[in-house]
Design a protein around this motif. Structure first.
Motif, PDB file in Angstrom:
ATOM      1  N   LEU A  83      42.341  41.210  45.573  1.00 18.67           N
ATOM      2  CA  LEU A  83      40.955  40.540  46.341  1.00 18.67           C
ATOM      3  C   LEU A  83      40.602  40.961  47.523  1.00 18.67           C
ATOM      4  O   LEU A  83      41.151  41.336  48.611  1.00 18.67           O
ATOM      5  CB  LEU A  83      41.452  38.999  46.627  1.00 18.67           C
ATOM      6  N   MET A  84      39.122  41.576  47.496  1.00 22.57           N
ATOM      7  CA  MET A  84      38.628  42.371  48.629  1.00 22.57           C
ATOM      8  C   MET A  84      38.342  41.290  49.668  1.00 22.57           C
ATOM      9  O   MET A  84      37.167  40.391  49.290  1.00 22.57           O
ATOM     10  CB  MET A  84      37.626  43.212  48.239  1.00 22.57           C
ATOM     11  N   ARG A  85      38.860  40.824  50.738  1.00 23.87           N
ATOM     12  CA  ARG A  85      38.548  39.994  51.841  1.00 23.87           C
ATOM     13  C   ARG A  85      38.467  40.408  52.975  1.00 23.87           C
ATOM     14  O   ARG A  85      38.490  39.518  54.156  1.00 23.87           O
ATOM     15  CB  ARG A  85      39.765  38.969  51.512  1.00 23.87           C
ATOM     16  N   ALA A  96      32.784  53.195  52.140  1.00 24.27           N
ATOM     17  CA  ALA A  96      33.801  54.144  51.328  1.00 24.27           C
ATOM     18  C   ALA A  96      34.876  53.255  50.778  1.00 24.27           C
ATOM     19  O   ALA A  96      35.337  53.793  49.704  1.00 24.27           O
ATOM     20  CB  ALA A  96      34.299  54.783  52.369  1.00 24.27           C
ATOM     21  N   ALA A  97      35.207  52.151  51.116  1.00 27.69           N
ATOM     22  CA  ALA A  97      36.502  51.376  50.565  1.00 27.69           C
ATOM     23  C   ALA A  97      35.672  50.826  49.177  1.00 27.69           C
ATOM     24  O   ALA A  97      36.529  50.883  48.298  1.00 27.69           O
ATOM     25  CB  ALA A  97      36.693  50.197  51.503  1.00 27.69           C
ATOM     26  N   THR A  98      34.305  50.601  49.248  1.00 28.53           N
ATOM     27  CA  THR A  98      33.923  49.997  47.853  1.00 28.53           C
ATOM     28  C   THR A  98      33.795  51.370  46.716  1.00 28.53           C
ATOM     29  O   THR A  98      34.158  51.123  45.560  1.00 28.53           O
ATOM     30  CB  THR A  98      32.502  49.409  48.004  1.00 28.53           C
ATOM     31  N   TRP A  99      33.791  52.503  47.575  1.00 26.61           N
ATOM     32  CA  TRP A  99      33.738  53.649  46.323  1.00 26.61           C
ATOM     33  C   TRP A  99      34.976  53.704  45.714  1.00 26.61           C
ATOM     34  O   TRP A  99      35.271  53.919  44.506  1.00 26.61           O
ATOM     35  CB  TRP A  99      33.112  55.044  47.049  1.00 26.61           C
ATOM     36  N   PRO A 115      33.621  45.584  43.371  1.00 31.10           N
ATOM     37  CA  PRO A 115      33.172  46.565  44.489  1.00 31.10           C
ATOM     38  C   PRO A 115      31.835  46.959  44.373  1.00 31.10           C
ATOM     39  O   PRO A 115      31.085  47.070  45.131  1.00 31.10           O
ATOM     40  CB  PRO A 115      34.419  47.718  44.199  1.00 31.10           C
ATOM     41  N   ARG A 116      31.345  47.320  43.257  1.00 28.94           N
ATOM     42  CA  ARG A 116      29.781  47.800  43.178  1.00 28.94           C
ATOM     43  C   ARG A 116      29.042  46.565  43.360  1.00 28.94           C
ATOM     44  O   ARG A 116      27.952  46.803  44.163  1.00 28.94           O
ATOM     45  CB  ARG A 116      29.398  48.465  41.943  1.00 28.94           C
ATOM     46  N   ALA A 117      29.330  45.296  43.057  1.00 33.77           N
ATOM     47  CA  ALA A 117      28.550  44.263  43.162  1.00 33.77           C
ATOM     48  C   ALA A 117      28.586  43.777  44.690  1.00 33.77           C
ATOM     49  O   ALA A 117      27.373  43.463  45.205  1.00 33.77           O
ATOM     50  CB  ALA A 117      29.055  42.973  42.371  1.00 33.77           C
ATOM     51  N   ILE A 118      29.507  44.099  45.401  1.00 34.08           N
ATOM     52  CA  ILE A 118      29.748  43.880  47.072  1.00 34.08           C
ATOM     53  C   ILE A 118      28.678  44.813  47.510  1.00 34.08           C
ATOM     54  O   ILE A 118      27.840  44.562  48.597  1.00 34.08           O
ATOM     55  CB  ILE A 118      31.062  43.748  47.500  1.00 34.08           C
TER      56      ILE A 118
END
Length: 312
Positions: A83-85, A96-99, A115-118
């Protein structure tokens, strides 16, 4: 399941109100293992995405809410869900984190929100996809466009595209003697794009946070009601949080958007609405779960874990 949370430093999380902590507690209550990852530890080696993670023991003591084991390096595919929070700002390091997380997803890691949607969903600009549900809105940086918008509507809200917690938000009327200075400040003399929206008097009844979990509309909102003399309802700006059942208008908007957003991998979404009109779509780290649970008994954090289990 092994569930990892990418969060701000653990000592900065306020367990008594933090939605990520609530989800950790819900996960442990359902028999899952919980880990914490600092965004700064994400990296890649020979094509594989890794991070340093600590296993957590979670308590119900808000003053001493966790015990952390030693940090170990993990391939992100070792977790059943991530979970990216991480809270904004949405800066170059966040991108960079989403990449890296997007690459991990392609290797089989299950990352939520996607990640791409964020990365693609600006929490402000994303509403332009749904103009039928929003107040009259302008996204621009040229002073002439913004001035004309204020003249046309008479009473407006101006805000930066990268703010959170109500920071940098101004109510500007056509007769405001400071309007030129406000526009110059927010746009940095025409070099930064901002959002302008029609002022909605219904803000006095609260800026409503409506949560979508796995494409399902949660039955309660948290109305962030502004202090007397204040335009912003954000809790960080002193607003008072009151849980309320959804109105028919709020539910109609939420039901219209939920399938589209879930199809994009957005597991946890916070819609901001004023008077039944959509003003923002929050996807980085939507909150308000704890306040809703405390006031209504409806455990949205548990619904998140249930949604993860269904995906397993």
């Amino acid at each position: 399941m092994k569930i990892a949370f990418i969060v701000d430093p653990l000592h900065r999380l306020k367990a008594y109100k933090d939605s990520s902590v609530a989800m950790m507690r819900a996960a442990v209550a359902r028999g899952h293992e919980v880990f914490a990852i600092g965004r700064e530890s994400l990296g890649a080696r020979d094509g594989r995405i890794f991070a340093s993670a600590v296993a957590l023991q979670i308590t119900h003591d808000d003053h001493d809410w966790h015990r952390a084991g030693p940090a170990e390096q993990y391939d992100l595919t070792a977790f059943d869900a991530i979970l990216m929070r991480q809270d904004p700002p949405f800066d170059a390091e966040y991108v960079a984190a989403t990449w890296l997380l997007e690459r991990a997803s392609r290797q089989g890691a299950r990352v939520y929100n996607d990640p791409r949607a964020i990365r693609d969903h600006s929490e402000k600009v994303s509403i332009v996809e749904f103009p039928q549900h929003t107040p009259t809105t302008l996204v621009a940086r040229h002073a002439g466009d913004i001035q004309a918008f204020i003249d046309e509507l008479g009473d407006t809200i101006l805000k930066p595209l990268d703010g959170m917690g109500g920071s940098g938000i101004f109510r500007v009327r056509a007769d405001d003697p400071n309007r030129n200075a406000i526009i110059e400040t927010l746009t940095a003399f025409g070099t930064r794009t901002i959002m302008a929206q029609q002022y909605l008097p219904a803000i006095s009844e609260g800026d409503k946070r409506v949560l979508l979990i796995g494409g399902e509309v949660m039955p309660y909102s948290l109305a962030r009601i502004p202090m007397a003399g204040e335009t912003r309802g954000n809790l960080a700006a002193g607003g008072r949080g009151v849980a309320m059942p959804l109105t028919d208008a709020e539910r109609a908007v939420a039901e219209a958007l939920a399938p589209t957003l879930w199809a994009r991998g957005l597991l946890i979404v916070g819609l901001d609405m004023i008077g039944g009109r959509l003003t923002e779509i929050n996807v980085t780290s939507p909150t308000c779960m704890v306040e809703i649970a405390q006031q209504t008994g409806f455990d949205i954090a548990a619904r998140v874990i249930e949604a993860l289990e269904k995906q397993g």
